[in-house]
Design a protein around this motif. Structure first.
Motif, short mmCIF file in Angstrom:
data_model
loop_
_atom_site.label_atom_id
_atom_site.label_comp_id
_atom_site.label_asym_id
_atom_site.label_seq_id
_atom_site.Cartn_x
_atom_site.Cartn_y
_atom_site.Cartn_z
N ARG A 40 32.91 37.52 -32.91
CA ARG A 40 31.75 36.37 -33.34
C ARG A 40 32.59 35.28 -33.03
NH1 ARG A 40 30.49 32.88 -36.24
NH2 ARG A 40 32.00 33.25 -37.63
N GLU A 48 26.25 31.08 -39.38
CA GLU A 48 25.84 32.28 -39.82
C GLU A 48 26.96 32.93 -40.91
OE1 GLU A 48 25.12 35.18 -36.72
OE2 GLU A 48 23.74 33.87 -35.89
N THR A 94 26.42 30.62 -33.61
CA THR A 94 26.44 31.52 -34.85
C THR A 94 27.70 30.84 -35.70
OG1 THR A 94 28.19 32.91 -33.63
CG2 THR A 94 25.84 33.60 -33.36
N TYR A 99 23.86 42.24 -30.74
CA TYR A 99 24.49 41.28 -31.19
C TYR A 99 25.29 40.43 -30.20
CZ TYR A 99 26.65 37.99 -34.56
OH TYR A 99 27.08 36.83 -34.98
N HIS A 117 22.83 37.88 -28.90
CA HIS A 117 22.57 36.95 -29.76
C HIS A 117 23.84 35.77 -29.54
CE1 HIS A 117 21.29 34.98 -33.32
NE2 HIS A 117 22.65 35.25 -33.87
N ALA A 118 24.99 36.51 -29.93
CA ALA A 118 26.05 35.58 -30.14
C ALA A 118 26.39 34.68 -28.77
CB ALA A 118 27.29 36.37 -30.61
#
Length: 133
Positions: A103, A91, A88, A79, A82-83
Motif C-alpha cells: 500500500r 487510512e 490511502t 484492495y 482501491h489503492a
C-alpha cells in the motif's frame, strides 16, 4: 502573491520522487516473470540515476503500476483496485505487513506518476506558449 513553481521545480519533484519510487520498488521485491524483469530493473536503474523516464520507460512504469495493483489484489481481493484509485495515505495502517508495504509502495508510485505528469504538462505548456509567441 506567490510565484508559481518553475519548470525546474517540477523537474526536481519528478526526479526526486522517481528515485524514491525506484528504491521502494527494489525494496518491495515484487515477483517478476518473463522479459519484463530486465526492463523493469533497467527502468529503476535509470530512475535511481536521476534520469527522467521517456519512451519505453513510460510503458514499463505503467506495467509496474499494473503489477503492483495485481499484487495488492492478490494479498486482499479488490484492495489493489482501491489503492490505485484512491488516496490511502490517511487510512489506518493495515495489519498484514506485506499488504501495508505494498500500500505504501502504491502511494509512492502514484506520487511519482503525478509528479512526472505535472512536469510533462508544464513542459508541454511552455512549448505551446513559445510556439504561440
Amino acid at each position: 502573491m506567490t510565484t508559481p513553481p518553475s519548470l525546474e521545480d517540477f523537474a526536481y519533484a519528478a526526479l526526486r520522487s522517481g528515485r524514491i519510487f525506484a528504491q521502494c520498488w527494489s525494496d518491495a521485491g515484487l515477483e517478476c516473470r518473463g522479459a519484463s524483469c530486465g526492463l523493469w530493473s533497467a527502468a529503476c536503474d535509470r530512475l535511481a540515476a536521476g534520469r527522467m523516464p521517456k519512451g519505453r520507460d513510460l510503458d514499463m512504469l505503467v506495467a509496474m503500476g499494473e503489477a503492483l495493483r495485481r499484487a495488492l489484489n492478490a494479498e486482499r481481493p479488490g484492495y489493489g483496485d482501491h489503492a490505485m484509485r484512491e488516496d490511502t495515505r490517511y487510512e489506518a495502517p493495515l495489519l498484514e505487513p506485506r499488504l501495508e508495504e505494498l500500500r505504501r509502495l502504491a502511494e509512492v508510485y502514484k506520487h511519482f506518476r503525478d509528479c512526472r505528469e505535472r512536469y510533462a504538462d508544464r513542459l508541454t505548456a511552455e512549448r505551446e506558449v513559445a510556439r504561440a509567441l
